[in-house]
Write a protein that holds these residues in place. Structure first.
Motif, PDB file in Angstrom:
ATOM      1  N   GLY A  25       0.653  -1.467   0.074  1.00 28.55           N
ATOM      2  CA  GLY A  25      -0.055   0.231  -0.002  1.00 28.55           C
ATOM      3  C   GLY A  25       0.568   1.065   0.124  1.00 28.55           C
ATOM      4  N   VAL A  26       2.330   1.616   0.889  1.00 29.17           N
ATOM      5  CA  VAL A  26       2.349   2.882   1.157  1.00 29.17           C
ATOM      6  C   VAL A  26       3.570   2.695  -0.427  1.00 29.17           C
ATOM      7  N   VAL A  27       3.707   1.021  -1.060  1.00 25.92           N
ATOM      8  CA  VAL A  27       4.537   1.446  -2.708  1.00 25.92           C
ATOM      9  C   VAL A  27       3.993   1.808  -3.397  1.00 25.92           C
ATOM     10  N   ASP A  28       2.433   1.763  -3.467  1.00 25.80           N
ATOM     11  CA  ASP A  28       1.926   2.343  -4.502  1.00 25.80           C
ATOM     12  C   ASP A  28       1.679   3.655  -4.192  1.00 25.80           C
ATOM     13  N   PHE A  29       0.669   4.101  -2.652  1.00 25.82           N
ATOM     14  CA  PHE A  29       0.927   5.235  -2.550  1.00 25.82           C
ATOM     15  C   PHE A  29       2.244   6.326  -2.806  1.00 25.82           C
ATOM     16  N   LEU A  30       3.072   5.879  -2.802  1.00 19.40           N
ATOM     17  CA  LEU A  30       4.523   7.133  -2.923  1.00 19.40           C
ATOM     18  C   LEU A  30       4.924   6.789  -4.825  1.00 19.40           C
ATOM     19  N   ALA A  31       4.595   5.602  -5.356  1.00 18.11           N
ATOM     20  CA  ALA A  31       4.626   5.573  -6.599  1.00 18.11           C
ATOM     21  C   ALA A  31       3.994   6.072  -7.432  1.00 18.11           C
ATOM     22  N   ALA A  32       2.965   6.470  -7.115  1.00 22.61           N
ATOM     23  CA  ALA A  32       1.439   7.333  -7.393  1.00 22.61           C
ATOM     24  C   ALA A  32       1.672   8.700  -7.068  1.00 22.61           C
ATOM     25  N   ARG A  33       2.656   9.696  -6.301  1.00 17.82           N
ATOM     26  CA  ARG A  33       2.701  10.602  -6.422  1.00 17.82           C
ATOM     27  C   ARG A  33       3.972  11.030  -5.942  1.00 17.82           C
ATOM     28  N   VAL A 139      -1.718   2.147   7.301  1.00 18.28           N
ATOM     29  CA  VAL A 139      -2.191   1.269   6.673  1.00 18.28           C
ATOM     30  C   VAL A 139      -2.461   0.055   7.455  1.00 18.28           C
ATOM     31  N   ASN A 140      -3.729   0.486   7.971  1.00 15.83           N
ATOM     32  CA  ASN A 140      -4.764  -0.528   9.260  1.00 15.83           C
ATOM     33  C   ASN A 140      -4.894  -1.805   9.044  1.00 15.83           C
ATOM     34  N   TYR A 141      -4.736  -2.380   9.434  1.00 17.77           N
ATOM     35  CA  TYR A 141      -5.099  -4.111   9.949  1.00 17.77           C
ATOM     36  C   TYR A 141      -6.380  -3.720  10.274  1.00 17.77           C
ATOM     37  N   LEU A 142      -7.952  -4.493   9.755  1.00 19.14           N
ATOM     38  CA  LEU A 142      -8.513  -4.188   9.581  1.00 19.14           C
ATOM     39  C   LEU A 142      -9.582  -5.232  10.820  1.00 19.14           C
ATOM     40  N   ILE A 143      -9.379  -5.533  12.146  1.00 19.38           N
ATOM     41  CA  ILE A 143     -10.193  -7.260  12.752  1.00 19.38           C
ATOM     42  C   ILE A 143     -11.298  -6.763  13.939  1.00 19.38           C
ATOM     43  N   VAL A 144     -12.559  -7.282  13.228  1.00 16.97           N
ATOM     44  CA  VAL A 144     -13.714  -6.995  13.702  1.00 16.97           C
ATOM     45  C   VAL A 144     -13.801  -7.610  15.233  1.00 16.97           C
ATOM     46  N   GLU A 145     -13.399  -8.660  15.293  1.00 18.56           N
ATOM     47  CA  GLU A 145     -13.258  -9.566  16.673  1.00 18.56           C
ATOM     48  C   GLU A 145     -12.212 -10.606  16.470  1.00 18.56           C
ATOM     49  N   GLY A 146     -11.240 -10.886  18.101  1.00 16.14           N
ATOM     50  CA  GLY A 146     -10.493 -11.636  17.933  1.00 16.14           C
ATOM     51  C   GLY A 146     -10.575 -12.622  18.805  1.00 16.14           C
ATOM     52  N   ALA A 171      -8.788  10.942   2.605  1.00 12.53           N
ATOM     53  CA  ALA A 171      -8.594   9.377   1.260  1.00 12.53           C
ATOM     54  C   ALA A 171      -8.648   8.056   2.259  1.00 12.53           C
ATOM     55  N   ASP A 172      -9.366   7.002   1.700  1.00 11.56           N
ATOM     56  CA  ASP A 172      -9.129   5.919   2.580  1.00 11.56           C
ATOM     57  C   ASP A 172      -9.378   5.035   1.520  1.00 11.56           C
ATOM     58  N   TRP A 173      -9.076   3.686   0.915  1.00 12.10           N
ATOM     59  CA  TRP A 173      -9.114   3.082   0.278  1.00 12.10           C
ATOM     60  C   TRP A 173      -8.655   1.453   0.505  1.00 12.10           C
ATOM     61  N   VAL A 174      -9.146   0.941   0.162  1.00 10.11           N
ATOM     62  CA  VAL A 174      -8.266  -0.896   0.036  1.00 10.11           C
ATOM     63  C   VAL A 174      -7.537  -0.494  -0.875  1.00 10.11           C
ATOM     64  N   PRO A 175      -6.100  -0.729  -0.306  1.00  8.37           N
ATOM     65  CA  PRO A 175      -4.274  -0.827  -1.277  1.00  8.37           C
ATOM     66  C   PRO A 175      -4.188  -2.100  -0.730  1.00  8.37           C
ATOM     67  N   ARG A 176      -3.605  -2.103  -2.076  1.00 16.13           N
ATOM     68  CA  ARG A 176      -3.068  -3.612  -2.701  1.00 16.13           C
ATOM     69  C   ARG A 176      -2.329  -4.249  -1.260  1.00 16.13           C
ATOM     70  N   SER A 177      -1.977  -5.550  -0.875  1.00 13.58           N
ATOM     71  CA  SER A 177      -1.746  -6.381   0.204  1.00 13.58           C
ATOM     72  C   SER A 177      -0.985  -7.158  -0.390  1.00 13.58           C
ATOM     73  N   GLU A 185      -7.121  -5.172   4.766  1.00 12.63           N
ATOM     74  CA  GLU A 185      -6.283  -3.441   5.228  1.00 12.63           C
ATOM     75  C   GLU A 185      -6.824  -2.755   4.217  1.00 12.63           C
ATOM     76  N   ARG A 186      -7.231  -0.967   5.173  1.00  7.38           N
ATOM     77  CA  ARG A 186      -7.431  -0.341   5.013  1.00  7.38           C
ATOM     78  C   ARG A 186      -6.418   1.207   5.286  1.00  7.38           C
ATOM     79  N   MET A 187      -6.652   1.663   3.716  1.00 12.85           N
ATOM     80  CA  MET A 187      -5.371   2.710   4.422  1.00 12.85           C
ATOM     81  C   MET A 187      -6.429   4.133   5.071  1.00 12.85           C
ATOM     82  N   PHE A 188      -6.100   4.886   5.295  1.00 12.57           N
ATOM     83  CA  PHE A 188      -6.686   6.353   5.878  1.00 12.57           C
ATOM     84  C   PHE A 188      -5.306   7.124   5.369  1.00 12.57           C
ATOM     85  N   TRP A 189      -5.490   8.518   4.856  1.00 16.72           N
ATOM     86  CA  TRP A 189      -4.616   9.577   5.115  1.00 16.72           C
ATOM     87  C   TRP A 189      -5.794  10.332   5.094  1.00 16.72           C
TER      88      TRP A 189
END
Ligand SMILES: C[S@@+](CC[C@H](N)C(=O)[O-])C[C@H]1O[C@@H](n2cnc3c(N)ncnc32)[C@H](O)[C@@H]1O
Length: 200
Positions: A25-33, A139-146, A171-177, A185-189
């Protein structure tokens, strides 16, 4: 979790988070900007430093901190071996003062590793380590219950409730993982909002 807990995870090699590469996710974020203004970035809970090196490679003044001495040792060794320059420091992100305030803060799999009852301290730390006009990318790892964490449960609702009082969500979006995290995972900016703006 304590410094001893995390250090033991490194000593015993129980590092299920360690993928040998930066977050896609961060690799793609940086490459795109490529035009993003360069500045300082802090990666708290940096582990062995893959994400710090991704930011350094993209031209940022990159800094990683971790509570585990072995993580910092490995991060320094691997950064030197890669021929890159970055700073690393042994620090408890939740409790320590930053060496200075950063333009960017990038988080990857730290929030979910923090016990829910410690997360007020996490939010305070983000605000303490970031400049008043800084940006927080996660890049947040989302877990409903653990079961027994870490990782501990983390949801988009919780993230919104904790961070929206202090930040504008750009922005927030589902990144490549990594393959075994696809869809989890979900990214939040977030851009830090000045209190006067938030009041209106
Ligand atoms: C799940 S691992 C993720 C490591 C790295 N971000 C990655 O994704 O490869 C969590 C990391 O946060 C570190 N950590 C946990 N609590 C911390 C704290 N209070 N301050 C700094 N680092 C912490 C741990 O030592 C560990 O390296």
């Amino acid at each position: 979790m304590s410094r001893e807990y995390w250090e033991a995870r490194y000593q015993t090699g129980e590092m299920s988070w360690e993928k040998g590469a930066p977050s896609p996710g961060v690799v793609d974020f940086l490459a795109a900007r490529p035009g993003l203004p360069r500045g300082t970035v802090c990666v708290p809970g940096c582990g062995t430093g893959h994400d710090v090196r991704a930011w350094a490679q993209a031209g940022f003044d990159a800094f990683g901190c971790d509570i585990a001495p072995s993580a910092i040792r490995l991060a320094k060794e691997r950064t030197k071996a890669a021929g890159l320059t970055a700073q690393f420091q042994l620090a408890d992100f939740l409790r320590d003062e930053p060496p200075f305030q950063f333009d960017w803060l990038f988080e990857h799999t730290l929030f979910c590793a923090i016990k829910p009852e410690e997360r007020d301290n996490y939010v305070r730390a983000v605000l303490r380590w970031l400049k008043p006009d800084g940006q927080y990318l996660a890049v947040n790892y989302l877990i409903v219950e653990g079961g027994e964490g870490p990782p501990f449960p983390a949801t988009r609702d919780e993230l919104w409730q904790r961070f929206s009082p202090h930040f504008e969500l750009a922005a927030d979006w589902v990144p490549r993982s990594y393959p075994n995290r696809t869809g989890r995972e979900r990214m939040f900016w977030w851009r830090r909002a000045c209190p006067a703006q938030k009041a209106h």
